[in-house]
Design a protein around this motif. Structure first.
Motif, PDB file in Angstrom:
ATOM      1  N   ALA A 170       6.465  -2.328  -7.772  1.00  9.51           N
ATOM      2  CA  ALA A 170       6.787  -2.917  -6.466  1.00  9.51           C
ATOM      3  C   ALA A 170       5.508  -3.156  -5.674  1.00  9.51           C
ATOM      4  CB  ALA A 170       7.727  -1.997  -5.693  1.00  9.51           C
ATOM      5  N   GLY A 171       4.590  -2.198  -5.712  1.00 11.19           N
ATOM      6  CA  GLY A 171       3.322  -2.356  -4.998  1.00 11.19           C
ATOM      7  C   GLY A 171       2.540  -3.557  -5.505  1.00 11.19           C
ATOM      8  N   THR A 172       2.530  -3.739  -6.804  1.00  9.10           N
ATOM      9  CA  THR A 172       1.824  -4.879  -7.398  1.00  9.10           C
ATOM     10  C   THR A 172       2.460  -6.196  -6.987  1.00  9.10           C
ATOM     11  OG1 THR A 172       1.102  -3.552  -9.282  1.00  9.10           O
ATOM     12  CG2 THR A 172       1.134  -5.938  -9.586  1.00  9.10           C
ATOM     13  N   ARG A 173       3.771  -6.288  -7.110  1.00  4.59           N
ATOM     14  CA  ARG A 173       4.464  -7.537  -6.757  1.00  4.59           C
ATOM     15  C   ARG A 173       4.332  -7.839  -5.267  1.00  4.59           C
ATOM     16  NH1 ARG A 173       7.678  -5.305 -10.592  1.00  4.59           N
ATOM     17  NH2 ARG A 173       9.195  -4.474  -9.135  1.00  4.59           N
ATOM     18  N   LEU A 174       4.454  -6.819  -4.442  1.00  3.90           N
ATOM     19  CA  LEU A 174       4.277  -7.027  -3.002  1.00  3.90           C
ATOM     20  C   LEU A 174       2.845  -7.463  -2.691  1.00  3.90           C
ATOM     21  CD1 LEU A 174       6.330  -3.988  -1.739  1.00  3.90           C
ATOM     22  CD2 LEU A 174       6.829  -6.385  -1.206  1.00  3.90           C
ATOM     23  N   GLY A 175       1.880  -6.866  -3.376  1.00  2.00           N
ATOM     24  CA  GLY A 175       0.491  -7.267  -3.199  1.00  2.00           C
ATOM     25  C   GLY A 175       0.282  -8.727  -3.561  1.00  2.00           C
ATOM     26  N   ASP A 176       0.930  -9.179  -4.631  1.00  2.08           N
ATOM     27  CA  ASP A 176       0.851 -10.591  -5.020  1.00  2.08           C
ATOM     28  C   ASP A 176       1.413 -11.487  -3.920  1.00  2.08           C
ATOM     29  OD1 ASP A 176      -0.234  -9.851  -7.472  1.00  2.08           O
ATOM     30  OD2 ASP A 176       1.670 -10.073  -8.570  1.00  2.08           O
ATOM     31  N   GLN A 177       2.524 -11.086  -3.343  1.00  5.85           N
ATOM     32  CA  GLN A 177       3.137 -11.884  -2.275  1.00  5.85           C
ATOM     33  C   GLN A 177       2.258 -11.900  -1.019  1.00  5.85           C
ATOM     34  OE1 GLN A 177       5.799 -13.924  -2.710  1.00  5.85           O
ATOM     35  NE2 GLN A 177       5.446 -13.242  -4.797  1.00  5.85           N
ATOM     36  N   ALA A 178       1.635 -10.773  -0.725  1.00  7.05           N
ATOM     37  CA  ALA A 178       0.730 -10.714   0.427  1.00  7.05           C
ATOM     38  C   ALA A 178      -0.438 -11.671   0.217  1.00  7.05           C
ATOM     39  CB  ALA A 178       0.224  -9.287   0.640  1.00  7.05           C
ATOM     40  N   ARG A 179      -0.977 -11.726  -1.001  1.00 10.25           N
ATOM     41  CA  ARG A 179      -2.075 -12.659  -1.292  1.00 10.25           C
ATOM     42  C   ARG A 179      -1.613 -14.105  -1.144  1.00 10.25           C
ATOM     43  NH1 ARG A 179      -3.269  -8.389  -4.348  1.00 10.25           N
ATOM     44  NH2 ARG A 179      -2.058  -8.976  -6.173  1.00 10.25           N
ATOM     45  N   GLU A 211       0.828  -1.211   0.000  1.00 12.72           N
ATOM     46  CA  GLU A 211       0.000   0.000   0.000  1.00 12.72           C
ATOM     47  C   GLU A 211       0.861   1.259   0.000  1.00 12.72           C
ATOM     48  OE1 GLU A 211      -2.711  -0.219   3.322  1.00 12.72           O
ATOM     49  OE2 GLU A 211      -3.456  -2.170   2.660  1.00 12.72           O
ATOM     50  N   LEU A 212       1.923   1.249   0.791  1.00 12.58           N
ATOM     51  CA  LEU A 212       2.814   2.400   0.853  1.00 12.58           C
ATOM     52  C   LEU A 212       3.504   2.632  -0.494  1.00 12.58           C
ATOM     53  CD1 LEU A 212       4.172   4.667   2.457  1.00 12.58           C
ATOM     54  CD2 LEU A 212       5.874   2.988   3.221  1.00 12.58           C
ATOM     55  N   ALA A 213       4.018   1.572  -1.092  1.00 15.64           N
ATOM     56  CA  ALA A 213       4.695   1.710  -2.386  1.00 15.64           C
ATOM     57  C   ALA A 213       3.734   2.249  -3.440  1.00 15.64           C
ATOM     58  CB  ALA A 213       5.276   0.360  -2.823  1.00 15.64           C
ATOM     59  N   THR A 214       2.524   1.730  -3.459  1.00 11.16           N
ATOM     60  CA  THR A 214       1.536   2.182  -4.435  1.00 11.16           C
ATOM     61  C   THR A 214       1.161   3.649  -4.196  1.00 11.16           C
ATOM     62  OG1 THR A 214       0.694  -0.068  -4.666  1.00 11.16           O
ATOM     63  CG2 THR A 214      -0.748   1.719  -5.395  1.00 11.16           C
ATOM     64  N   ALA A 215       0.946   4.011  -2.943  1.00  9.99           N
ATOM     65  CA  ALA A 215       0.588   5.393  -2.613  1.00  9.99           C
ATOM     66  C   ALA A 215       1.706   6.355  -2.983  1.00  9.99           C
ATOM     67  CB  ALA A 215       0.252   5.517  -1.130  1.00  9.99           C
ATOM     68  N   LEU A 216       2.944   5.936  -2.776  1.00 10.85           N
ATOM     69  CA  LEU A 216       4.085   6.807  -3.092  1.00 10.85           C
ATOM     70  C   LEU A 216       4.264   7.012  -4.585  1.00 10.85           C
ATOM     71  CD1 LEU A 216       6.708   5.594  -0.485  1.00 10.85           C
ATOM     72  CD2 LEU A 216       5.660   7.858  -0.627  1.00 10.85           C
ATOM     73  N   PHE A 227       8.259   2.292 -11.040  1.00 12.38           N
ATOM     74  CA  PHE A 227       8.981   1.422 -10.104  1.00 12.38           C
ATOM     75  C   PHE A 227       8.142   1.167  -8.860  1.00 12.38           C
ATOM     76  CE2 PHE A 227      13.036   3.619 -11.809  1.00 12.38           C
ATOM     77  CZ  PHE A 227      13.066   2.778 -12.909  1.00 12.38           C
ATOM     78  N   TYR A 228       7.569   2.233  -8.323  1.00 13.73           N
ATOM     79  CA  TYR A 228       6.761   2.113  -7.112  1.00 13.73           C
ATOM     80  C   TYR A 228       5.489   1.314  -7.358  1.00 13.73           C
ATOM     81  CZ  TYR A 228       9.701   5.190  -4.357  1.00 13.73           C
ATOM     82  OH  TYR A 228      10.757   5.718  -3.663  1.00 13.73           O
ATOM     83  N   LYS A 229       4.813   1.575  -8.483  1.00 24.26           N
ATOM     84  CA  LYS A 229       3.599   0.820  -8.808  1.00 24.26           C
ATOM     85  C   LYS A 229       3.928  -0.650  -9.015  1.00 24.26           C
ATOM     86  CE  LYS A 229       0.745   4.458 -10.724  1.00 24.26           C
ATOM     87  NZ  LYS A 229       0.134   5.048 -11.904  1.00 24.26           N
TER      88      LYS A 229
END
Length: 100
Positions: A77-86, A56-61, A73-75
């Motif tokens: 990272a946010g997407t990939r991190l979101g995938d890992q969270a899922r 969420e932070l990466a996407t917001a930034l 880059f931030y979007k």
């Protein structure tokens, strides 16, 4: 650095410090000890929480970056991190289901 950015950096650095100084050493102390089955999902859940908020932070930034390529880059990272969270959430649910 503006105060909002400084607050974000400080919060992330504090979380990293706490993990390195407290959680990581504890995870290595009893490396031969098995985690009780009833507690297996707990760590998956808190790891998912941590990764979700980081995503969420990466996407917001991404909307605050000044250079042309940085928002991507931030979007990304946010997407990939979101995938890992899922992935972690799914694992947490599988453990909970297995334990009934």
């Amino acid at each position: 650095m503006d105060s909002g950015m400084r607050a974000m950096v400080d919060a992330v650095e504090e979380a990293r410090r706490q993990l390195r100084e407290n959680a990581l050493p504890k995870s290595k102390e009893g490396w031969r000890d098995r985690v009780p089955a009833a507690e297996e999902g707990v760590m998956l859940g808190v790891l998912a929480d941590l990764v979700e908020v980081t995503a969420e932070l990466a996407t917001a930034l991404s909307d605050r970056m000044a250079t042309i390529e940085s928002p991507q880059f931030y979007k990304g990272a946010g997407t990939r991190l979101g995938d890992q969270a899922r992935y972690l959430r799914e694992a947490e649910q599988k453990v909970a289901k297995r334990l009934g």
